[in-house]
Design a protein around this motif. Structure first.
Motif, PDB file in Angstrom:
ATOM      1  N   ALA A 851     -41.560  -0.490   2.565  1.00 54.36           N
ATOM      2  CA  ALA A 851     -41.088   0.417   3.618  1.00 54.36           C
ATOM      3  C   ALA A 851     -39.569   0.501   3.615  1.00 54.36           C
ATOM      4  O   ALA A 851     -38.879  -0.491   3.389  1.00 54.36           O
ATOM      5  N   VAL A 852     -39.046   1.698   3.883  1.00 53.82           N
ATOM      6  CA  VAL A 852     -37.610   1.945   3.979  1.00 53.82           C
ATOM      7  C   VAL A 852     -37.260   2.230   5.442  1.00 53.82           C
ATOM      8  O   VAL A 852     -37.862   3.105   6.075  1.00 53.82           O
ATOM      9  N   THR A 857     -35.392   2.261  11.925  1.00 55.13           N
ATOM     10  CA  THR A 857     -36.507   3.211  12.062  1.00 55.13           C
ATOM     11  C   THR A 857     -37.093   3.509  10.691  1.00 55.13           C
ATOM     12  O   THR A 857     -36.351   3.801   9.751  1.00 55.13           O
ATOM     13  N   PRO A 858     -38.436   3.461  10.536  1.00 53.81           N
ATOM     14  CA  PRO A 858     -39.023   3.770   9.221  1.00 53.81           C
ATOM     15  C   PRO A 858     -38.792   5.224   8.844  1.00 53.81           C
ATOM     16  O   PRO A 858     -39.036   6.131   9.654  1.00 53.81           O
ATOM     17  N   ASN A 882     -35.699  12.545   7.767  1.00 50.96           N
ATOM     18  CA  ASN A 882     -34.951  12.394   9.013  1.00 50.96           C
ATOM     19  C   ASN A 882     -35.965  12.291  10.151  1.00 50.96           C
ATOM     20  O   ASN A 882     -36.741  13.223  10.372  1.00 50.96           O
ATOM     21  N   PRO A 883     -36.032  11.168  10.857  1.00 52.85           N
ATOM     22  CA  PRO A 883     -37.031  11.017  11.927  1.00 52.85           C
ATOM     23  C   PRO A 883     -36.942  12.114  12.984  1.00 52.85           C
ATOM     24  O   PRO A 883     -37.935  12.428  13.635  1.00 52.85           O
ATOM     25  N   PHE A 898     -29.479   0.722   5.786  1.00 54.50           N
ATOM     26  CA  PHE A 898     -30.841   0.720   5.262  1.00 54.50           C
ATOM     27  C   PHE A 898     -31.337  -0.698   5.009  1.00 54.50           C
ATOM     28  O   PHE A 898     -30.576  -1.586   4.590  1.00 54.50           O
ATOM     29  N   THR A 899     -32.617  -0.875   5.249  1.00 60.51           N
ATOM     30  CA  THR A 899     -33.303  -2.121   4.904  1.00 60.51           C
ATOM     31  C   THR A 899     -34.623  -1.760   4.233  1.00 60.51           C
ATOM     32  O   THR A 899     -35.194  -0.686   4.470  1.00 60.51           O
ATOM     33  N   LEU A 900     -35.100  -2.664   3.399  1.00 60.62           N
ATOM     34  CA  LEU A 900     -36.404  -2.532   2.745  1.00 60.62           C
ATOM     35  C   LEU A 900     -37.290  -3.673   3.229  1.00 60.62           C
ATOM     36  O   LEU A 900     -36.837  -4.818   3.292  1.00 60.62           O
ATOM     37  N   GLU A 901     -38.523  -3.345   3.559  1.00 60.33           N
ATOM     38  CA  GLU A 901     -39.459  -4.383   3.988  1.00 60.33           C
ATOM     39  C   GLU A 901     -40.510  -4.607   2.915  1.00 60.33           C
ATOM     40  O   GLU A 901     -41.249  -3.686   2.550  1.00 60.33           O
TER      41      GLU A 901
END
Length: 929
Positions: A851-852, A857-858, A882-883, A898-901
């Motif tokens: 997930a990004v 927010t995903p 874009n959410p 940004f984070t990656l899960e």
């Protein structure tokens, strides 16, 4: 009363061979003889079959759907909902009579595929909400949740991957400890659990209720559903281009003229295909579950999948249905047309392997009676994925079959995509993984391939889905000249180090499209692929000391594999020296004829009509602007035939080089466009007639200058050009291209010349430290450079603008091409999604589906990820949105954190708008500072 526990203690008879085991055994010591599905209602007529169809047949229809199971009903429902009302569904008996009526009806929302997650979500919406709103009828949907059991860390890691992907789609799921699992499911034994994944909104479908409601909704919109009407023939006509097309469907009660039919006949789909000359590569097997007596305390429990025990437990009111996937399923070779609402006797010797696992998981089952057994036919395929889309052999003949016992849960999503396919020519989503064209035409009627691969896929259905797994069944179907030792060459140079070819040099092969292609090279000697042993089932002797299988087993990890450093060496040798890649499995097509230039302009996004000798990287699009392919197109000099290096041409001719794993898809896409546009062209396939090696790296020019009789300087042989030259006395087509981001050339070589040319290259490269490298290195090198892989970070639902390939599109010219209008509109409105490169500093492997998150927010997930050895970082590519629904601009990316899960663990990531490796493209130009 018989009990499940008693079945565990039964004596097992010797297994039969897969060739002779065509029917179930029946014997007096079975725990129960009752054969009945656990549903309150089925659609079987108790007073016998009707003598005729339930409605008069129309003379014509826009579409005829054949088969009244889950897929047939979903397809006609979605066709009608999309506005196509002159459609007919024909069912030879009653709705659901084939295999749907006895299905377990489970729906699990999370799968290791983004497309499947989306398909399942649509099915769930249709069954749980849409149909009831449209008809006022309840489909029988029960939302009791789903629970995935993990008995080890790897299995729980797999579930955590699903959990992370689910967050992108808003699917609620929770990783539970054994104690939390016990609180949720008090009857469960949790002593041997590592953990579980709980998905509260999974559930169960009712086949009769679902199909009845679907057809009620379809007929309300104008569709026609006719039961008791078998199909006896399919009329096919040949058009002006020599292509076969559907003309009509024949029944005992009349003929319906139609340009389009959909084969939703399930187990019987192969027979229906034969009526039109269409190959349907599926096989029928017995698939079973048993229904228990009442269990106190089981009410409202979630459905359970214990993959490691290969068993599922489906809630059935106050009882359970128990089933699974065994390693020795029974093939149903003599498929009978007289099998409506019928079941086999259950073979307990086959089924009992599931019972011990079920009793271990829910101990109360040992003293629980068996109410009935359900053993019916199901259709299975070579990769455990459905068969969908337009058949290559006959235009207008669509497939919607081979659902591997998942037709209920995939039916809604696949029915919608089939309807879109029929109406608009292509599905909305990336359905390549289900498209019949994913299989090469040489395999789809190969009995050994269908049987062996379908068995392996069935037996491994509950196995952990690891990133780099390979099949063991039906290997060595297509081999290129470099595959193994050249006996003639070896007889002359027996002691020469040049004589061994790839197998003998430790190549660990991958299978793609039937081809054996190099994956990586072990330093421990040959690891050949052996004949399939059915994993020891059917009294077949299991392969022992199977080195290839042992190496695969070491790949079964979500960490870096043990040979991570071997692939690193292959990559860095290419970056610093020179490496050879065998890419012979590539598709190699020629496009020529009177309308070749018109066809090339329309087919390809790039302007390929440059001077002869040019090679252009380009895409091919569908009508919606989605990328159906990326490939290289080389314009050829007109002249006499010099096959396989050049076709006869008095005008325009092009050489198309296409990734081998998708060659059949590309071939059919091109052929379809040529037919639809009325272009008079010749498309010829020479994939089997030529091999291809790619020599890449800073020292590639020095090596090849000793082998080729032409000047390889930048001035004489610039990037993106090609010419026919001599290599060690043999004619080859040399192309200056790179798929790894280095100075290099591809040599396209006539089959008989492959080995002499290869040996000459290796001899010339010996002093430069040349090595063989495989596709695992290509995967790493290409993602490091930012090159796309079709069907990974470039798919039919991605446009070139979204995927960063706008440079391949001739939008600045006035030349029309397929999909151009969609790209122009998208360019004007701005991109609502786009591909982004991410890197992380931690030495952690990622594989795609992570997930990004942007500012917590995903916003998407990774499509593809590899380790980049030159930059020494994990690299991933994914499409983000874009959410808020706005444009995804460069500022939107630059301004976000940004984070990656991965598996529930979050890693800080850096977003890149350009590849972090050689962004100025100096290396492919031969500039090494």
């Amino acid at each position: 009363m018989a009990f499940l526990g008693r079945a565990v203690r039964r004596v097992v008879r010797p297994p039969l061979s897969p060739l002779s085991r065509t029917t179930a055994w029946s014997y007096s010591s079975e725990p129960t003889k009752e054969k009945s599905v656990p549903y309150d209602k089925t659609l079987k007529q108790e007073d016998g079959a009707s003598s005729g169809p339930t409605k008069p047949l129309p003379r014509s229809a826009d579409v005829v759907v054949i088969g009244g199971g889950s897929l047939g009903c979903q397809t006609i429902y979605h066709l009608a909902k999309m506005g196509m009302t002159n459609v007919v569904l024909l069912e030879r008996d009653r709705l659901t009579a084939g295999t749907t009526w006895h299905t377990a009806g489970l729906l699990w929302q999370l799968r290791p595929s983004d497309v499947e997650v989306e398909l399942l979500a649509h099915t769930r919406n249709v069954i749980s909400k849409d149909l009831e709103e449209e008809t006022g009828l309840h489909t029988g949907w029960i939302q009791n949740g789903g629970l995935f059991i993990a008995s080890n860390k790897q299995r729980l890691d797999e579930y955590k991957r699903l959990m992370s992907l689910g967050k992108v789609y808003g699917i609620e799921s929770h990783v539970l400890s054994p104690a939390e699992t016990k609180d949720l499911y008090p009857l469960m034994n949790v002593d041997d659990l590592y953990g579980t994944l709980y998905v509260p909104k999974d559930g169960t479908m009712d086949p009769a209720g679902t199909c009845t409601t679907l057809t009620r909704a379809a007929t309300a919109r104008g569709a026609t559903v006719i039961e008791n009407c078998p199909v006896t023939g399919i009329q096919v006509q040949t058009d002006d281009f020599g292509m076969k097309r559907v003309k009509a469907v024949e029944t005992p009660h009349g003929t319906i003229e139609t340009p389009c039919l959909v084969n939703c006949a399930g187990v019987w789909a192969t027979k229906l295909g034969e009526m039109a000359g269409v190959k349907v590569p599926l096989i029928a097997m017995h698939h079973a579950y048993v229904v228990t007596e009442r269990i106190e305390g089981i009410q409202n429990m979630p459905n359970v999948r214990d993959h490691d025990a290969s068993v599922y437990l489906r809630l059935q009111g106050d009882a359970l249905s128990v089933g699974g996937y065994e390693h020795n399923p029974i093939f149903w070779d003599e498929v009978s047309d007289k099998f409506a609402f019928s079941l086999f006797d259950l073979d307990w010797d086959v089924f009992m392997q599931h019972i011990e696992g079920a009793i271990n998981r829910v101990p109360v089952l040992e003293q629980t009676g068996i109410k009935s057994t359900v053993c019916g036919p199901e259709s299975f395929t070579a990769d455990h994925k459905p068969l969908m889309g337009e058949a290559p052999e006959v235009r207008g003949f669509y497939l919607g079959c081979g659902f591997n016992s998942a037709g209920m849960m995939l039916g809604g999503g696949c029915g919608r995509e089939l309807a879109h396919w029929i109406i608009h020519g292509r599905p909305e989503k990336d359905m390549y993984g289900y498209d019949i064209r994913r299989f090469h035409n040489s395999l789809t009627d190969n009995t050994r391939w269908i049987r062996q691969r379908s068995h392996e896929s069935y037996a491994k259905n509950y196995s952990v889905v690891f990133p780099f797994d390979e099949p063991l069944a039906s290997r060595n179907m297509r081999k290129d000249p470099f595959h193994q030792v050249d006996e003639q060459f070896n007889s002359v140079f027996f002691f020469s180090p040049l004589s061994p070819v790839l197998t003998e040099q430790g190549c660990v092969f991958q299978e793609r499209h039937g081809w054996e292609r190099p994956g990586w090279f072990t330093m421990d000697g040959p690891a050949p692929v052996k004949d399939y042993d059915y994993y020891g089932a059917y009294d077949i002797k299991k392969n022992v000391n199977y080195k290839y299988n042992i190496l695969l087993g070491k790949e079964y990890t979500f960490d870096f594999p043990p040979h991570h450093d071997v692939i690193k060496n292959e990559c860095l040798t290419c970056r610093h020296g020179v490496a050879v890649f065998d890419m012979s499995y590539f598709g190699k097509f020629y496009l020529s004829g009177p309308d070749a230039k018109k066809a090339a302009d329309w087919l390809f996004t790039a302007d390929v009509n440059k001077k002869p000798g040019s090679t252009v990287y380009t895409c091919m699009l569908n009508k919606r602007g989605g990328a159906e392919a990326d490939l290289t197109v080389s314009r050829l000099e007109p002249g006499a035939a010099n096959l396989p290096l050049a076709p006869q041409s008095n005008g325009d001719a092009y050489y198309l080089a296409i990734g081998g794993g998708v060659a059949e898809h590309n071939w059919n896409h091109i052929r379809t466009v040529l037919q639809d546009q009325g272009f008079h062209c010749h498309l010829t396939d020479h994939s089997e007639d030529m091999g291809m090696i790619s020599i890449q790296g800073p020292k590639s020019r020095e090596v090849l200058q000793e082998v080729l009789d032409t000047d390889l300087s930048n001035e004489a042989f610039p990037f993106s050009t090609h010419k026919v030259v001599n290599a060690a006395g043999h004619q080859v087509r040399a192309m200056r291209l790179s798929f790894v981001g280095e100075l290099g050339w591809e040599l396209h070589i006539p089959k008989d010349s492959c080995l002499p040319v290869y040996h000459a290259v290796m001899a010339a490269g010996a002093k430069h430290g040349i090595i063989n490298s495989g596709y695992r290195a290509i995967d790493s090198l290409s993602i490091e450079k930012g090159y796309r892989h079709w069907h990974a970070d470039l798919r039919p639902d991605d446009t070139p603008l979204e995927s960063g390939l706008g440079f391949t599109c001739k939008l600045k010219s006035s030349i029309p091409f397929q999909g151009r209008d969609r790209l122009e509109k998208q360019k004007e409105e701005g991109l609502r999604r786009r591909i982004v490169c991410f890197t992380i500093d931690e030495k952690v492997p990622m594989f795609g589906l992570e997930a990004v998150f942007r500012n917590g927010t995903p916003v998407g997930h990774l499509r593809r990820s590899e380790y980049g050895f030159f930059i020494d970082k994990t690299i991933g590519y994914g499409y983000i949105r874009n959410p808020a629904g706005g444009v995804v601009s460069a500022d939107f990316i630059k301004s976000g954190e940004f984070t990656l899960e991965k598996m529930g663990v979050t890693y800080e990531a850096k977003a890149h708008l350009k590849s972090p490796f050689d962004p100025e493209n100096k290396r492919i130009k031969g500039i090494y500072a």
